[in-house]
Write a protein that holds these residues in place. Structure first.
Motif, mmCIF file in Angstrom:
data_model
loop_
_atom_site.group_PDB
_atom_site.id
_atom_site.type_symbol
_atom_site.label_atom_id
_atom_site.label_comp_id
_atom_site.label_asym_id
_atom_site.label_seq_id
_atom_site.Cartn_x
_atom_site.Cartn_y
_atom_site.Cartn_z
ATOM 1 N N LEU A 70 0.822 -1.210 0.000
ATOM 2 C CA LEU A 70 0.000 0.000 0.000
ATOM 3 C C LEU A 70 0.858 1.263 0.000
ATOM 4 O O LEU A 70 0.512 2.252 -0.654
ATOM 5 C CB LEU A 70 -0.956 -0.016 1.191
ATOM 6 C CG LEU A 70 -2.039 -1.097 1.114
ATOM 7 C CD1 LEU A 70 -2.841 -1.133 2.412
ATOM 8 C CD2 LEU A 70 -2.943 -0.876 -0.080
ATOM 9 N N SER A 74 0.898 4.034 -3.000
ATOM 10 C CA SER A 74 0.692 5.459 -2.757
ATOM 11 C C SER A 74 1.853 6.302 -3.258
ATOM 12 O O SER A 74 1.660 7.452 -3.660
ATOM 13 C CB SER A 74 0.452 5.718 -1.269
ATOM 14 O OG SER A 74 1.632 5.523 -0.528
ATOM 15 N N ARG A 75 3.052 5.743 -3.277
ATOM 16 C CA ARG A 75 4.213 6.498 -3.766
ATOM 17 C C ARG A 75 4.331 6.457 -5.289
ATOM 18 O O ARG A 75 4.933 7.341 -5.877
ATOM 19 C CB ARG A 75 5.491 5.966 -3.129
ATOM 20 C CG ARG A 75 5.585 6.299 -1.662
ATOM 21 C CD ARG A 75 6.862 5.811 -1.058
ATOM 22 N NE ARG A 75 6.896 6.139 0.369
ATOM 23 C CZ ARG A 75 7.731 5.602 1.222
ATOM 24 N NH1 ARG A 75 8.617 4.707 0.823
ATOM 25 N NH2 ARG A 75 7.702 5.944 2.489
ATOM 26 N N PRO A 79 -2.784 10.671 -6.565
ATOM 27 C CA PRO A 79 -3.966 10.412 -5.732
ATOM 28 C C PRO A 79 -5.210 10.023 -6.532
ATOM 29 O O PRO A 79 -6.001 9.201 -6.086
ATOM 30 C CB PRO A 79 -4.177 11.735 -4.990
ATOM 31 C CG PRO A 79 -2.813 12.345 -4.917
ATOM 32 C CD PRO A 79 -2.140 11.946 -6.206
ATOM 33 N N ARG A 82 -4.979 6.124 -7.427
ATOM 34 C CA ARG A 82 -4.707 5.129 -6.385
ATOM 35 C C ARG A 82 -5.790 4.078 -6.229
ATOM 36 O O ARG A 82 -5.510 2.902 -6.073
ATOM 37 C CB ARG A 82 -4.450 5.817 -5.048
ATOM 38 C CG ARG A 82 -3.113 6.466 -5.021
ATOM 39 C CD ARG A 82 -2.788 7.059 -3.684
ATOM 40 N NE ARG A 82 -1.571 7.858 -3.850
ATOM 41 C CZ ARG A 82 -1.271 8.892 -3.126
ATOM 42 N NH1 ARG A 82 -2.066 9.293 -2.156
ATOM 43 N NH2 ARG A 82 -0.161 9.552 -3.346
ATOM 44 N N SER A 83 -7.047 4.485 -6.265
ATOM 45 C CA SER A 83 -8.120 3.510 -6.052
ATOM 46 C C SER A 83 -8.161 2.494 -7.179
ATOM 47 O O SER A 83 -8.316 1.292 -6.933
ATOM 48 C CB SER A 83 -9.467 4.213 -5.905
ATOM 49 O OG SER A 83 -9.764 4.948 -7.068
ATOM 50 N N THR A 86 -5.031 0.230 -6.827
ATOM 51 C CA THR A 86 -5.191 -0.695 -5.704
ATOM 52 C C THR A 86 -6.180 -1.800 -6.060
ATOM 53 O O THR A 86 -5.942 -2.976 -5.765
ATOM 54 C CB THR A 86 -5.654 0.054 -4.440
ATOM 55 O OG1 THR A 86 -4.707 1.080 -4.139
ATOM 56 C CG2 THR A 86 -5.793 -0.876 -3.259
#
Length: 140
Positions: A70, A74-75, A79, A82-83, A86
């Motif tokens: 995670l 994130s890195r 933003p 990300r979803s 992931t």
């Protein structure tokens, strides 16, 4: 004896602390090595008590991937991405981890042995993932 979820939570919290302290790459490498070695050791163990100890260690090392993964996601992503990233990573993990691994292990174990199956799957699945430093550095 304490419940399994409390052990998992402690392991994940410890992994998160170690990622913050020593960096994701180093902890990911250590987690890959520890998980890989403990998984290969499962193929060589002969006594039931050793098997229980190794299964506990292997499961503990395996949970380290979640906080490290995670943090890496994130890195590596913006933003807004990300979803989706992931979700794709979790979906791929479910497909390969829960979908393909058990039948493959069963087929190898039926053809040769359980030990050969564990060692063969270790060769296929335990490959370190390199984090793309340039993309991380170029992110706004």
């Amino acid at each position: 004896m304490r419940s399994t979820p409390s052990r998992i939570y402690r392991t994940v919290l410890l992994a998160g602390f170690l990622v913050d302290r020593y960096g994701g790459k180093r902890i990911l490498l250590i987690a890959f090595l520890a998980t890989g070695l403990s998984t290969m050791a499962l193929a060589a163990v002969t006594s039931p008590s050793s098997l229980v100890c190794l299964l506990f260690l292997q499961a503990s090392f395996n949970t380290v991937f979640f906080p490290v993964g995670l943090v890496a996601i994130s890195r590596m992503t913006a933003p807004s991405e990300r979803s989706a990233f992931t979700g794709g990573a979790v979906a791929a993990g479910v497909i390969f981890g829960f979908g393909l691994t058990p039948p493959t292990l069963g087929a190898i174990a039926d053809h040769w042995s359980f030990q050969v199956g564990i060692l063969g799957l270790h060769k296929i699945e335990e490959r370190p993932v390199a984090v793309d430093d340039q993309r991380v550095a170029a992110r706004p």
